[in-house]
Design an enzyme around this catalytic site. Structure first.
Site: not given
Ligand code: PNS
Length: 162
Positions: A17, A41, A90, A128
């Protein structure tokens, strides 16, 4: 002045990150690292801890700010007056999920663009989840995370006796 947003769960932030944040910070005037809630998650660290760890790890980047937001990413983007989402890639296996996320965000907010930054090969295996799993079973993960994260992992995640 162009502000980009690098969103993620950051549970916890890893060296992979940090690499993406460094690349983003070099490209844009400001980079907001957004600690968000991923409904898929269950987080190990609290929102507060995730922010503190990210702030400590990114202190060397003066144009980076770390913020927390609970809600839709596109709402956060509008709040921050940013139209650029940065996500790291990745491997090809990341692409499917990232493509869906980008398409969903495009539907919700067509003015927002997702930029993908390819990670360095040496971080291509880092996640992570993988780091937490390895740590629980005594794996040597010290070089995969910043020192503050390693310290907190030792305090928070008890090693399993197997
Ligand atoms: O590190 P991650 O878990 O891959 O990140 C995913 C994240 C947090 C960016 C994604 O789940 C997110 O944007 N969450 C906020 C809710 C949202 O906007 N959802 C709509 C898009 S699918």
């Amino acid at each position: 002045m162009i502000r980009a947003v690098y969103p993620g769960s950051f549970d916890p932030i890893t060296n992979g990150h940090i690499y993406i944040a460094e690349r983003g910070a070099a490209l844009f005037d400001e980079l907001v690292v957004a600690v968000l809630v991923n409904p898929e998650k269950r987080s190990t660290f609290s929102e507060e801890e995730r922010q503190i760890m990210a702030r400590e790890a990114l202190v060397h980047l003066p144009n980076v700010k770390v913020k927390f937001f609970e809600g839709l990413l596109v709402d956060f983007m509008r709040q921050e007056q940013s139209r650029i989402i940065i996500r790291g890639l990745r491997a090809l296996s990341d692409f499917e999920y990232e493509f869906q996320l980008a398409q969903m965000n495009r539907q919700l907010a067509p003015e927002i663009e997702t930029f993908f930054v390819v990670t360095d090969a040496k971080y291509s295996y880092l996640s992570s989840r993988g780091i937490k799993d390895a740590f629980q079973f005594g794996g040597a993960i010290k070089d995969m995370v910043p020192p503050g994260v390693f310290r907190r992992m030792r305090e928070r995640i008890p090693p399993r006796n197997v």
